[in-house]
Design a protein around this motif. Sequence first.
Motif, PDB file in Angstrom:
ATOM      1  N   ILE A 118      13.456  13.845   1.461  1.00  0.00           N
ATOM      2  CA  ILE A 118      12.125  13.419   1.021  1.00  0.00           C
ATOM      3  C   ILE A 118      11.960  11.906   1.178  1.00  0.00           C
ATOM      4  CG2 ILE A 118      10.587  13.256  -0.977  1.00  0.00           C
ATOM      5  CD1 ILE A 118      11.829  15.914  -1.957  1.00  0.00           C
ATOM      6  N   PHE A 119      13.012  11.155   0.841  1.00  0.00           N
ATOM      7  CA  PHE A 119      12.938   9.696   0.956  1.00  0.00           C
ATOM      8  C   PHE A 119      12.922   9.236   2.415  1.00  0.00           C
ATOM      9  CE2 PHE A 119      14.610   9.683  -3.486  1.00  0.00           C
ATOM     10  CZ  PHE A 119      13.612   8.909  -4.038  1.00  0.00           C
ATOM     11  N   LEU A 120      13.392  10.095   3.327  1.00  0.00           N
ATOM     12  CA  LEU A 120      13.422   9.717   4.743  1.00  0.00           C
ATOM     13  C   LEU A 120      12.062   9.838   5.423  1.00  0.00           C
ATOM     14  CD1 LEU A 120      16.679  11.085   6.457  1.00  0.00           C
ATOM     15  CD2 LEU A 120      15.798   8.767   6.503  1.00  0.00           C
ATOM     16  N   ILE A 121      11.207  10.711   4.910  1.00  0.00           N
ATOM     17  CA  ILE A 121       9.937  11.011   5.576  1.00  0.00           C
ATOM     18  C   ILE A 121       9.105   9.769   5.884  1.00  0.00           C
ATOM     19  CG2 ILE A 121       7.693  12.173   5.272  1.00  0.00           C
ATOM     20  CD1 ILE A 121       9.200  14.440   3.877  1.00  0.00           C
ATOM     21  N   PRO A 122       8.920   8.815   4.942  1.00  0.00           N
ATOM     22  CA  PRO A 122       8.115   7.635   5.262  1.00  0.00           C
ATOM     23  C   PRO A 122       8.744   6.724   6.317  1.00  0.00           C
ATOM     24  CG  PRO A 122       8.304   7.924   2.893  1.00  0.00           C
ATOM     25  CD  PRO A 122       9.305   8.824   3.527  1.00  0.00           C
ATOM     26  N   HIS A 123      10.067   6.764   6.445  1.00  0.00           N
ATOM     27  CA  HIS A 123      10.756   5.874   7.381  1.00  0.00           C
ATOM     28  C   HIS A 123      10.730   6.425   8.802  1.00  0.00           C
ATOM     29  CE1 HIS A 123      12.187   3.397   4.088  1.00  0.00           C
ATOM     30  NE2 HIS A 123      12.604   4.488   3.466  1.00  0.00           N
ATOM     31  N   SER A 124      11.002   7.715   8.952  1.00  0.00           N
ATOM     32  CA  SER A 124      11.073   8.308  10.288  1.00  0.00           C
ATOM     33  C   SER A 124      10.937   9.818  10.191  1.00  0.00           C
ATOM     34  CB  SER A 124      12.402   7.949  10.955  1.00  0.00           C
ATOM     35  OG  SER A 124      12.609   8.710  12.114  1.00  0.00           O
ATOM     36  N   VAL A 125       9.933  10.357  10.878  1.00  0.00           N
ATOM     37  CA  VAL A 125       9.752  11.805  10.903  1.00  0.00           C
ATOM     38  C   VAL A 125      10.925  12.455  11.632  1.00  0.00           C
ATOM     39  CG1 VAL A 125       8.294  13.674  11.763  1.00  0.00           C
ATOM     40  CG2 VAL A 125       7.243  11.644  10.767  1.00  0.00           C
ATOM     41  N   ALA A 126      11.391  11.801  12.706  1.00  0.00           N
ATOM     42  CA  ALA A 126      12.510  12.347  13.479  1.00  0.00           C
ATOM     43  C   ALA A 126      13.776  12.421  12.628  1.00  0.00           C
ATOM     44  CB  ALA A 126      12.749  11.489  14.716  1.00  0.00           C
ATOM     45  N   ASP A 127      14.069  11.352  11.883  1.00  0.00           N
ATOM     46  CA  ASP A 127      15.262  11.354  11.029  1.00  0.00           C
ATOM     47  C   ASP A 127      15.156  12.405   9.926  1.00  0.00           C
ATOM     48  OD1 ASP A 127      16.403   9.386  12.524  1.00  0.00           O
ATOM     49  OD2 ASP A 127      16.009   7.755  11.103  1.00  0.00           O
ATOM     50  N   SER A 128      13.942  12.636   9.426  1.00  0.00           N
ATOM     51  CA  SER A 128      13.767  13.662   8.391  1.00  0.00           C
ATOM     52  C   SER A 128      14.012  15.056   8.965  1.00  0.00           C
ATOM     53  CB  SER A 128      12.362  13.579   7.780  1.00  0.00           C
ATOM     54  OG  SER A 128      11.365  13.969   8.696  1.00  0.00           O
ATOM     55  N   VAL A 129      13.665  15.257  10.249  1.00  0.00           N
ATOM     56  CA  VAL A 129      13.964  16.534  10.913  1.00  0.00           C
ATOM     57  C   VAL A 129      15.480  16.701  11.050  1.00  0.00           C
ATOM     58  CG1 VAL A 129      13.766  17.815  13.088  1.00  0.00           C
ATOM     59  CG2 VAL A 129      11.774  16.675  12.129  1.00  0.00           C
ATOM     60  N   GLY A 130      16.161  15.618  11.445  1.00  0.00           N
ATOM     61  CA  GLY A 130      17.609  15.668  11.530  1.00  0.00           C
ATOM     62  C   GLY A 130      18.235  16.007  10.193  1.00  0.00           C
ATOM     63  N   LYS A 131      17.678  15.464   9.128  1.00  0.00           N
ATOM     64  CA  LYS A 131      18.168  15.749   7.777  1.00  0.00           C
ATOM     65  C   LYS A 131      18.003  17.224   7.430  1.00  0.00           C
ATOM     66  CE  LYS A 131      19.839  13.742   4.015  1.00  0.00           C
ATOM     67  NZ  LYS A 131      21.100  12.985   4.028  1.00  0.00           N
ATOM     68  N   GLN A 132      16.922  17.824   7.908  1.00  0.00           N
ATOM     69  CA  GLN A 132      16.713  19.253   7.662  1.00  0.00           C
ATOM     70  C   GLN A 132      17.829  20.082   8.302  1.00  0.00           C
ATOM     71  OE1 GLN A 132      12.686  20.811   8.223  1.00  0.00           O
ATOM     72  NE2 GLN A 132      11.909  18.728   8.150  1.00  0.00           N
ATOM     73  N   PHE A 133      18.246  19.679   9.501  1.00  0.00           N
ATOM     74  CA  PHE A 133      19.346  20.394  10.157  1.00  0.00           C
ATOM     75  C   PHE A 133      20.658  20.182   9.402  1.00  0.00           C
ATOM     76  CE2 PHE A 133      16.361  20.429  13.699  1.00  0.00           C
ATOM     77  CZ  PHE A 133      16.541  21.731  14.176  1.00  0.00           C
ATOM     78  N   GLU A 134      20.842  18.989   8.842  1.00  0.00           N
ATOM     79  CA  GLU A 134      22.020  18.745   8.010  1.00  0.00           C
ATOM     80  C   GLU A 134      22.044  19.712   6.828  1.00  0.00           C
ATOM     81  OE1 GLU A 134      22.573  14.733   6.717  1.00  0.00           O
ATOM     82  OE2 GLU A 134      21.919  13.885   8.619  1.00  0.00           O
ATOM     83  N   ILE A 135      20.889  19.882   6.193  1.00  0.00           N
ATOM     84  CA  ILE A 135      20.793  20.758   5.023  1.00  0.00           C
ATOM     85  C   ILE A 135      21.103  22.206   5.394  1.00  0.00           C
ATOM     86  CG2 ILE A 135      19.173  21.739   3.337  1.00  0.00           C
ATOM     87  CD1 ILE A 135      17.823  18.942   3.295  1.00  0.00           C
ATOM     88  N   ILE A 136      20.550  22.675   6.526  1.00  0.00           N
ATOM     89  CA  ILE A 136      20.795  24.053   6.949  1.00  0.00           C
ATOM     90  C   ILE A 136      22.271  24.259   7.278  1.00  0.00           C
ATOM     91  CG2 ILE A 136      20.292  25.788   8.730  1.00  0.00           C
ATOM     92  CD1 ILE A 136      18.052  25.399   6.727  1.00  0.00           C
ATOM     93  N   SER A 137      22.912  23.269   7.915  1.00  0.00           N
ATOM     94  CA  SER A 137      24.335  23.396   8.231  1.00  0.00           C
ATOM     95  C   SER A 137      25.167  23.480   6.950  1.00  0.00           C
ATOM     96  CB  SER A 137      24.801  22.227   9.098  1.00  0.00           C
ATOM     97  OG  SER A 137      24.732  21.004   8.391  1.00  0.00           O
ATOM     98  N   LEU A 138      24.806  22.703   5.935  1.00  0.00           N
ATOM     99  CA  LEU A 138      25.503  22.767   4.649  1.00  0.00           C
ATOM    100  C   LEU A 138      25.265  24.103   3.952  1.00  0.00           C
ATOM    101  CD1 LEU A 138      24.889  19.157   3.250  1.00  0.00           C
ATOM    102  CD2 LEU A 138      27.050  20.127   4.059  1.00  0.00           C
ATOM    103  N   LEU A 139      24.062  24.637   4.103  1.00  0.00           N
ATOM    104  CA  LEU A 139      23.769  25.958   3.534  1.00  0.00           C
ATOM    105  C   LEU A 139      24.641  27.037   4.175  1.00  0.00           C
ATOM    106  CD1 LEU A 139      19.861  25.927   3.206  1.00  0.00           C
ATOM    107  CD2 LEU A 139      21.482  26.305   1.357  1.00  0.00           C
TER     108      LEU A 139
END
Length: 285
Positions: free
Chosen positions: A80-101
């Motif tokens: 959530i904190f990444l969204i204002p900084h970079s949409v691309a980085d926030s997408v990468g973070k989503q993949f991080e979350i799915i991999s951890l799941l």
Amino acid sequence: MVKEFFKKQIRIFDILDEHWESPRVSKMISNLVVIFFVAGLLIGLLNYLGISNPLQHVSSFFAIELAFNVLLIFEILGLIFLIPHSVADSVGKQFEIISLLLLRDAFKEFGHYLGELNWGMDFLWELAPIVSDAFGAILLFLITGLFYRAQRHIQITGNYEEQSGFSNIKKLISIYLTLTFFLLGVYDLFTAYQTNHFNYSLELFYTLLIFADVFILLFSLRYTTKYLNLFRYSSFALATIFLRLTLSAPAYFNVLLAVIAGLMVLGVTGIYNGMLKKSKEGTEV
């Protein structure tokens, strides 16, 4: 008055964002994860010794699942904190979350196979979904790393004032996503107390992320209508939909959908970078 109301919310976000990446917060998160891990081990030990407790059905592997769940909460907040900084980085973070799941689910299933094991064909077939989740997590780890490495952050706004306005809109979205995330957490705890069964509202939260991504895409049209940027943002929003589907997909299909989403954004990023380079070379000529 309305403008001042939103300005206060943006200031709150800036304060939270400033402290989020601080060493103090990182240590706090680490300590909480360790505390929950130890608590899970104690519950597993009580069950092993046959001592009565509210969670008599869980094994020692519950400690790993519990630690991963706490870690995922903070990973989502980081997203959530990444969204204002970079949409691309926030997408990468989503993949991080799915991999951890996927890793969490693999650990969770291993908890069912403690003690004597019968290495027959039936048992090997039961292990197949666990192996699928584990290797899926590794593939996503690789794809996410390549995705971050391939990113080229290009400002789509024309000047500082426009960039600040676009960033403020994304900060407001992040603030409301944070509030929604905490409300969903309270709701999950309340329903768990009533039903003695904990249901995660992660699927609903990812649905909200889809709408947030689409809103940011549509709002960005105020600053650019370039086809390259529109297609890139649209593909990121579509990837979020694929990731949302992985949360409810059965074994094997969850990994397949996540890897397809990862390859899609990785491919689009590579094509985008190539076309961007060509357009720059054409401008210089």
